[in-house]
Design a protein around this motif. Sequence first.
Motif, mmCIF file in Angstrom:
data_model
loop_
_atom_site.group_PDB
_atom_site.id
_atom_site.type_symbol
_atom_site.label_atom_id
_atom_site.label_comp_id
_atom_site.label_asym_id
_atom_site.label_seq_id
_atom_site.Cartn_x
_atom_site.Cartn_y
_atom_site.Cartn_z
ATOM 1 N N ALA A 198 0.775 126.420 54.098
ATOM 2 C CA ALA A 198 1.973 126.062 54.863
ATOM 3 C C ALA A 198 1.677 125.052 55.972
ATOM 4 O O ALA A 198 2.608 124.425 56.493
ATOM 5 C CB ALA A 198 2.599 127.319 55.471
ATOM 6 N N LEU A 199 0.409 124.883 56.325
ATOM 7 C CA LEU A 199 0.046 124.034 57.457
ATOM 8 C C LEU A 199 -0.482 122.680 56.997
ATOM 9 O O LEU A 199 -1.120 122.578 55.941
ATOM 10 C CB LEU A 199 -1.034 124.715 58.298
ATOM 11 N N PRO A 200 -0.265 121.635 57.792
ATOM 12 C CA PRO A 200 -0.889 120.348 57.504
ATOM 13 C C PRO A 200 -2.414 120.454 57.570
ATOM 14 O O PRO A 200 -2.963 121.342 58.247
ATOM 15 C CB PRO A 200 -0.368 119.434 58.632
ATOM 16 N N GLU A 201 -3.102 119.566 56.894
ATOM 17 C CA GLU A 201 -4.568 119.618 56.836
ATOM 18 C C GLU A 201 -5.214 119.434 58.198
ATOM 19 O O GLU A 201 -6.323 119.924 58.438
ATOM 20 C CB GLU A 201 -5.094 118.550 55.865
ATOM 21 N N ASP A 202 -4.543 118.714 59.112
ATOM 22 C CA ASP A 202 -5.176 118.432 60.402
ATOM 23 C C ASP A 202 -5.034 119.585 61.399
ATOM 24 O O ASP A 202 -5.550 119.500 62.519
ATOM 25 C CB ASP A 202 -4.629 117.139 61.014
ATOM 26 N N ILE A 203 -4.348 120.653 61.034
ATOM 27 C CA ILE A 203 -4.273 121.837 61.891
ATOM 28 C C ILE A 203 -5.465 122.730 61.578
ATOM 29 O O ILE A 203 -5.695 123.115 60.430
ATOM 30 C CB ILE A 203 -2.963 122.612 61.686
ATOM 31 N N VAL A 204 -6.231 123.048 62.608
ATOM 32 C CA VAL A 204 -7.422 123.877 62.434
ATOM 33 C C VAL A 204 -7.005 125.330 62.249
ATOM 34 O O VAL A 204 -6.194 125.861 63.012
ATOM 35 C CB VAL A 204 -8.359 123.743 63.650
ATOM 36 N N LEU A 205 -7.555 125.974 61.228
ATOM 37 C CA LEU A 205 -7.267 127.379 60.969
ATOM 38 C C LEU A 205 -8.538 128.196 61.149
ATOM 39 O O LEU A 205 -9.556 127.940 60.501
ATOM 40 C CB LEU A 205 -6.728 127.564 59.546
ATOM 41 N N GLY A 206 -8.467 129.169 62.045
ATOM 42 C CA GLY A 206 -9.593 130.060 62.278
ATOM 43 C C GLY A 206 -9.217 131.494 61.975
ATOM 44 O O GLY A 206 -8.037 131.841 61.851
ATOM 45 N N VAL A 207 -10.219 132.336 61.862
ATOM 46 C CA VAL A 207 -10.020 133.768 61.637
ATOM 47 C C VAL A 207 -10.972 134.537 62.535
ATOM 48 O O VAL A 207 -12.154 134.192 62.640
ATOM 49 C CB VAL A 207 -10.276 134.155 60.161
ATOM 50 N N LYS A 208 -10.467 135.558 63.203
ATOM 51 C CA LYS A 208 -11.299 136.431 64.028
ATOM 52 C C LYS A 208 -11.488 137.747 63.297
ATOM 53 O O LYS A 208 -10.517 138.380 62.878
ATOM 54 C CB LYS A 208 -10.638 136.667 65.389
#
Length: 349
Positions: A198-208
């Motif tokens: 759902a997010l653009p490629e330039d948005i950083v996605l992290g997981v905790k």
Amino acid sequence: MCQYSSEDGFANDWHLVNVGSFARGGAALVVMEAAGVEARGRITPNCLGIWKDQHVDGLSRIVTFMKSQGAVPGIQLAHAGRKGSTHPPFVGRSSIPESEGGWQTIAPSAIPFDDKYIAKVPKEATVEDIKQINSAFVSAALRALKAGFQVIELHFAHGYLISTFLSPVTNKRSDEYGGSLENRMRFGLEITESVRKALPEDIVLGVKVSVSDYADNGWDVKQSVEFAKRLKALGVDYITSSSGGVVSGVDYKISPEIQLNGSEQFVKEVGITAGAVGNITNPQMAESILQQNKASLIFIARAFLNEPHWPYRAADALADGQAFQYPKQYNWCIGGEKWRKDVFAKQNP
């Protein structure tokens, strides 16, 4: 660090000043506290929320200020699961009955957190509930994008909803979301895949994640590494290694050793950017972790609450003559870099 200072999930002046102080203080990335992806996903009635479109404007105001100070704005998306519907800790954390404004909590299995403080028995999630919560994470991510956040972190740690799906201690299901490691990972992986798409490629996605339950036959570093490999394959950009929060009455270690073991394994075995967190309080320690390749990022929470200008101290201690951009409003009026270093040397002979 949750502030428990919202009404109906809305960000307010407290959040602006609290988070804004970290951005003004020189932090490269400021990740706002966990925001509930649905109302029942809050820990307390006073938790930050991002489950409705009306929440966006207040968050956007904070994002604008963070960016003006040169910081990258981030936010955690979370669902408290069975640890929801409680009083804030400074009131005395305990379950709030539905008759007093609480709500029915939800978990992979109908097992309460403990038999004293958070004793409310959660509803066992149906497959339809799981699909609905997945959609809630996606909608929340899109609201975060609209507010201007550049980093979105999925909070899968600390005994909140996804953490309890991962752990064999709390997940006693017999369907496709319970039992084997593959099944216990399924819900978290489905959410991650949906949000990433759902997010653009330039948005950083992290997981905790919590890398240990501190319990026999519980979730551990080895399982965390397998989860991290799958998260990386789905397009996750970084993973933060925390621990605990699943089992009540645990004697936690004061040392960040377990978390650092997790982040180091993420770096070396998974090949992903890994964040270290927990009791990292001084610049020398933070730098040592990076130099030893035990982590790629250092996340600092409590030390920032004590000293919002922590990066100034770190720069003065570690910069070795290299330039650091202090706010011009501060730099001119206190005599500049030499004055600060002289004072720091006297305080730390």
